[in-house]
Design a protein around this motif. Structure first.
Motif, PDB file in Angstrom:
ATOM      1  N   LEU A  31       0.817  -1.207   0.000  1.00 50.83           N
ATOM      2  CA  LEU A  31       0.000   0.000   0.000  1.00 50.83           C
ATOM      3  C   LEU A  31       0.850   1.256   0.000  1.00 50.83           C
ATOM      4  O   LEU A  31       0.388   2.317  -0.399  1.00 50.83           O
ATOM      5  CB  LEU A  31      -0.937  -0.005   1.209  1.00 50.83           C
ATOM      6  N   ASN A  32       2.113   1.166   0.403  1.00 50.52           N
ATOM      7  CA  ASN A  32       2.988   2.322   0.438  1.00 50.52           C
ATOM      8  C   ASN A  32       3.808   2.484  -0.832  1.00 50.52           C
ATOM      9  O   ASN A  32       4.547   3.446  -0.967  1.00 50.52           O
ATOM     10  CB  ASN A  32       3.933   2.233   1.641  1.00 50.52           C
ATOM     11  N   ILE A  33       3.698   1.545  -1.755  1.00 55.98           N
ATOM     12  CA  ILE A  33       4.464   1.608  -2.991  1.00 55.98           C
ATOM     13  C   ILE A  33       3.716   2.483  -3.981  1.00 55.98           C
ATOM     14  O   ILE A  33       2.544   2.266  -4.252  1.00 55.98           O
ATOM     15  CB  ILE A  33       4.651   0.189  -3.594  1.00 55.98           C
ATOM     16  N   PRO A  34       4.376   3.482  -4.552  1.00 59.54           N
ATOM     17  CA  PRO A  34       3.689   4.289  -5.561  1.00 59.54           C
ATOM     18  C   PRO A  34       3.403   3.443  -6.792  1.00 59.54           C
ATOM     19  O   PRO A  34       4.135   2.506  -7.091  1.00 59.54           O
ATOM     20  CB  PRO A  34       4.689   5.400  -5.872  1.00 59.54           C
ATOM     21  N   THR A  35       2.344   3.765  -7.479  1.00 62.97           N
ATOM     22  CA  THR A  35       1.984   2.982  -8.657  1.00 62.97           C
ATOM     23  C   THR A  35       2.271   3.770  -9.924  1.00 62.97           C
ATOM     24  O   THR A  35       2.346   4.992  -9.914  1.00 62.97           O
ATOM     25  CB  THR A  35       0.493   2.606  -8.642  1.00 62.97           C
ATOM     26  N   ILE A  36       2.428   3.049 -10.996  1.00 65.32           N
ATOM     27  CA  ILE A  36       2.643   3.656 -12.296  1.00 65.32           C
ATOM     28  C   ILE A  36       1.273   3.947 -12.880  1.00 65.32           C
ATOM     29  O   ILE A  36       0.413   3.074 -12.926  1.00 65.32           O
ATOM     30  CB  ILE A  36       3.409   2.694 -13.224  1.00 65.32           C
ATOM     31  N   GLY A  89     -11.020   8.440  -6.723  1.00 62.83           N
ATOM     32  CA  GLY A  89      -9.914   8.173  -5.808  1.00 62.83           C
ATOM     33  C   GLY A  89     -10.304   7.200  -4.710  1.00 62.83           C
ATOM     34  O   GLY A  89      -9.510   6.337  -4.317  1.00 62.83           O
ATOM     35  N   ARG A  90     -11.524   7.331  -4.198  1.00 59.32           N
ATOM     36  CA  ARG A  90     -12.011   6.430  -3.155  1.00 59.32           C
ATOM     37  C   ARG A  90     -12.111   4.997  -3.695  1.00 59.32           C
ATOM     38  O   ARG A  90     -11.726   4.041  -3.014  1.00 59.32           O
ATOM     39  CB  ARG A  90     -13.363   6.920  -2.641  1.00 59.32           C
ATOM     40  N   ILE A  91     -12.588   4.854  -4.916  1.00 62.17           N
ATOM     41  CA  ILE A  91     -12.716   3.520  -5.522  1.00 62.17           C
ATOM     42  C   ILE A  91     -11.336   2.903  -5.748  1.00 62.17           C
ATOM     43  O   ILE A  91     -11.110   1.728  -5.434  1.00 62.17           O
ATOM     44  CB  ILE A  91     -13.525   3.586  -6.834  1.00 62.17           C
ATOM     45  N   ILE A  92     -10.394   3.691  -6.252  1.00 60.49           N
ATOM     46  CA  ILE A  92      -9.034   3.191  -6.493  1.00 60.49           C
ATOM     47  C   ILE A  92      -8.371   2.804  -5.174  1.00 60.49           C
ATOM     48  O   ILE A  92      -7.722   1.760  -5.070  1.00 60.49           O
ATOM     49  CB  ILE A  92      -8.187   4.241  -7.245  1.00 60.49           C
ATOM     50  N   ALA A  93      -8.534   3.635  -4.151  1.00 54.27           N
ATOM     51  CA  ALA A  93      -7.957   3.319  -2.834  1.00 54.27           C
ATOM     52  C   ALA A  93      -8.550   2.026  -2.285  1.00 54.27           C
ATOM     53  O   ALA A  93      -7.830   1.190  -1.707  1.00 54.27           O
ATOM     54  CB  ALA A  93      -8.186   4.476  -1.865  1.00 54.27           C
ATOM     55  N   TRP A  94      -9.859   1.848  -2.462  1.00 56.70           N
ATOM     56  CA  TRP A  94     -10.502   0.622  -1.995  1.00 56.70           C
ATOM     57  C   TRP A  94      -9.953  -0.582  -2.758  1.00 56.70           C
ATOM     58  O   TRP A  94      -9.662  -1.628  -2.169  1.00 56.70           O
ATOM     59  CB  TRP A  94     -12.020   0.725  -2.161  1.00 56.70           C
ATOM     60  N   MET A  95      -9.796  -0.446  -4.081  1.00 55.92           N
ATOM     61  CA  MET A  95      -9.253  -1.540  -4.886  1.00 55.92           C
ATOM     62  C   MET A  95      -7.850  -1.899  -4.400  1.00 55.92           C
ATOM     63  O   MET A  95      -7.523  -3.081  -4.248  1.00 55.92           O
ATOM     64  CB  MET A  95      -9.197  -1.133  -6.369  1.00 55.92           C
ATOM     65  N   ARG A  96      -7.030  -0.893  -4.146  1.00 54.75           N
ATOM     66  CA  ARG A  96      -5.658  -1.127  -3.705  1.00 54.75           C
ATOM     67  C   ARG A  96      -5.633  -1.814  -2.340  1.00 54.75           C
ATOM     68  O   ARG A  96      -4.841  -2.729  -2.119  1.00 54.75           O
ATOM     69  CB  ARG A  96      -4.902   0.196  -3.648  1.00 54.75           C
ATOM     70  N   SER A  97      -6.509  -1.399  -1.438  1.00 58.04           N
ATOM     71  CA  SER A  97      -6.493  -1.990  -0.097  1.00 58.04           C
ATOM     72  C   SER A  97      -7.102  -3.391  -0.055  1.00 58.04           C
ATOM     73  O   SER A  97      -6.894  -4.127   0.909  1.00 58.04           O
ATOM     74  CB  SER A  97      -7.207  -1.078   0.901  1.00 58.04           C
ATOM     75  N   THR A 141      -7.069  -5.524 -13.131  1.00 57.03           N
ATOM     76  CA  THR A 141      -6.029  -6.450 -13.584  1.00 57.03           C
ATOM     77  C   THR A 141      -4.718  -5.713 -13.791  1.00 57.03           C
ATOM     78  O   THR A 141      -3.651  -6.176 -13.361  1.00 57.03           O
ATOM     79  CB  THR A 141      -6.453  -7.160 -14.883  1.00 57.03           C
ATOM     80  N   TRP A 142      -4.794  -4.548 -14.431  1.00 57.59           N
ATOM     81  CA  TRP A 142      -3.599  -3.733 -14.637  1.00 57.59           C
ATOM     82  C   TRP A 142      -2.964  -3.368 -13.293  1.00 57.59           C
ATOM     83  O   TRP A 142      -1.747  -3.446 -13.131  1.00 57.59           O
ATOM     84  CB  TRP A 142      -3.967  -2.475 -15.424  1.00 57.59           C
ATOM     85  N   MET A 143      -3.778  -2.987 -12.314  1.00 51.85           N
ATOM     86  CA  MET A 143      -3.282  -2.614 -10.990  1.00 51.85           C
ATOM     87  C   MET A 143      -2.605  -3.808 -10.319  1.00 51.85           C
ATOM     88  O   MET A 143      -1.544  -3.667  -9.697  1.00 51.85           O
ATOM     89  CB  MET A 143      -4.443  -2.113 -10.119  1.00 51.85           C
ATOM     90  N   ARG A 144      -3.182  -4.986 -10.457  1.00 47.61           N
ATOM     91  CA  ARG A 144      -2.601  -6.192  -9.869  1.00 47.61           C
ATOM     92  C   ARG A 144      -1.276  -6.546 -10.542  1.00 47.61           C
ATOM     93  O   ARG A 144      -0.307  -6.911  -9.871  1.00 47.61           O
ATOM     94  CB  ARG A 144      -3.581  -7.351  -9.970  1.00 47.61           C
ATOM     95  N   VAL A 145      -1.227  -6.433 -11.856  1.00 47.56           N
ATOM     96  CA  VAL A 145       0.018  -6.719 -12.575  1.00 47.56           C
ATOM     97  C   VAL A 145       1.088  -5.705 -12.177  1.00 47.56           C
ATOM     98  O   VAL A 145       2.246  -6.065 -11.949  1.00 47.56           O
ATOM     99  CB  VAL A 145      -0.213  -6.740 -14.106  1.00 47.56           C
ATOM    100  N   ASP A 146       0.717  -4.445 -12.080  1.00 45.47           N
ATOM    101  CA  ASP A 146       1.657  -3.406 -11.674  1.00 45.47           C
ATOM    102  C   ASP A 146       2.244  -3.718 -10.298  1.00 45.47           C
ATOM    103  O   ASP A 146       3.453  -3.609 -10.084  1.00 45.47           O
ATOM    104  CB  ASP A 146       0.950  -2.044 -11.667  1.00 45.47           C
ATOM    105  N   THR A 147       1.398  -4.124  -9.371  1.00 48.93           N
ATOM    106  CA  THR A 147       1.860  -4.482  -8.025  1.00 48.93           C
ATOM    107  C   THR A 147       2.768  -5.703  -8.081  1.00 48.93           C
ATOM    108  O   THR A 147       3.804  -5.758  -7.406  1.00 48.93           O
ATOM    109  CB  THR A 147       0.659  -4.736  -7.095  1.00 48.93           C
ATOM    110  N   ALA A 148       2.408  -6.681  -8.896  1.00 47.58           N
ATOM    111  CA  ALA A 148       3.226  -7.893  -9.032  1.00 47.58           C
ATOM    112  C   ALA A 148       4.597  -7.555  -9.622  1.00 47.58           C
ATOM    113  O   ALA A 148       5.620  -8.109  -9.174  1.00 47.58           O
ATOM    114  CB  ALA A 148       2.512  -8.922  -9.899  1.00 47.58           C
ATOM    115  N   VAL A 149       4.646  -6.655 -10.587  1.00 49.02           N
ATOM    116  CA  VAL A 149       5.928  -6.237 -11.162  1.00 49.02           C
ATOM    117  C   VAL A 149       6.810  -5.628 -10.074  1.00 49.02           C
ATOM    118  O   VAL A 149       7.994  -5.930  -9.967  1.00 49.02           O
ATOM    119  CB  VAL A 149       5.722  -5.228 -12.326  1.00 49.02           C
ATOM    120  N   ARG A 150       6.229  -4.777  -9.250  1.00 42.61           N
ATOM    121  CA  ARG A 150       6.994  -4.149  -8.166  1.00 42.61           C
ATOM    122  C   ARG A 150       7.511  -5.191  -7.179  1.00 42.61           C
ATOM    123  O   ARG A 150       8.639  -5.084  -6.696  1.00 42.61           O
ATOM    124  CB  ARG A 150       6.137  -3.112  -7.456  1.00 42.61           C
ATOM    125  N   LEU A 151       6.702  -6.204  -6.895  1.00 41.56           N
ATOM    126  CA  LEU A 151       7.146  -7.264  -5.991  1.00 41.56           C
ATOM    127  C   LEU A 151       8.239  -8.108  -6.637  1.00 41.56           C
ATOM    128  O   LEU A 151       9.171  -8.546  -5.954  1.00 41.56           O
ATOM    129  CB  LEU A 151       5.972  -8.134  -5.558  1.00 41.56           C
TER     130      LEU A 151
END
Length: 146
Positions: free
Chosen positions: A12-17, A46-54, A93-103
């Protein structure tokens, strides 16, 4: 092996692309608002994106995302796509892939762990999403970066 809750806290603290800006986004947003009479405010989006991220590690449906807005399903889908440039589930899906790339870059977690904490649940789900989204396997990305 790290605990998945600790991994999620760090995610949750990692900035996203951000997705590539669509030069027509402003026009698309205005047209969607004019045509449908509905739009997502920056705050609502922003609220929806934050909820998706959390909740990225959980099962998320379009119905769940729609429930976060005051719109019906079709109006929500159109307004979200006009705002983000992608339909809600493609954006997830894009958000999940982005997070996976960072990991993959920042950790030595195996693919099964990364799949679990990013919501794909299986290594094959992660690989399929990478191939569909980036055109490369996660293993190949890790090797090329490592």
């Amino acid at each position: 092996m790290p605990h998945h809750a600790a991994v999620l806290k760090d995610i949750l603290n990692i900035p996203t692309i951000s997705p590539v800006d669509d030069p027509c986004a402003e026009v698309n947003t205005r047209l969607a608002r004019d045509r449908q009479g509905h739009s997502l405010s920056e705050k609502a989006f922003g609220r929806i994106i934050a909820w998706m991220r959390s909740h990225i590690d959980e099962h998320i449906s379009e119905d769940m995302l729609c429930a976060l807005s005051p719109m019906g399903m079709l109006a929500f889908r159109r307004a979200f796509e006009a705002h983000a440039g992608l339909p809600p589930m493609h954006f997830l899906t894009w958000m999940r892939v982005d997070t996976a790339v960072r990991l993959l870059i920042d950790t030595r977690f195996d693919l099964t762990e990364i799949a679990f904490v990013t919501g794909f649940k299986t290594e094959q789900g992660l690989v399929s999403a990478f191939l569909a989204t980036l055109g490369v396997r996660p293993q190949a990305l890790r090797v090329s970066l490592g």
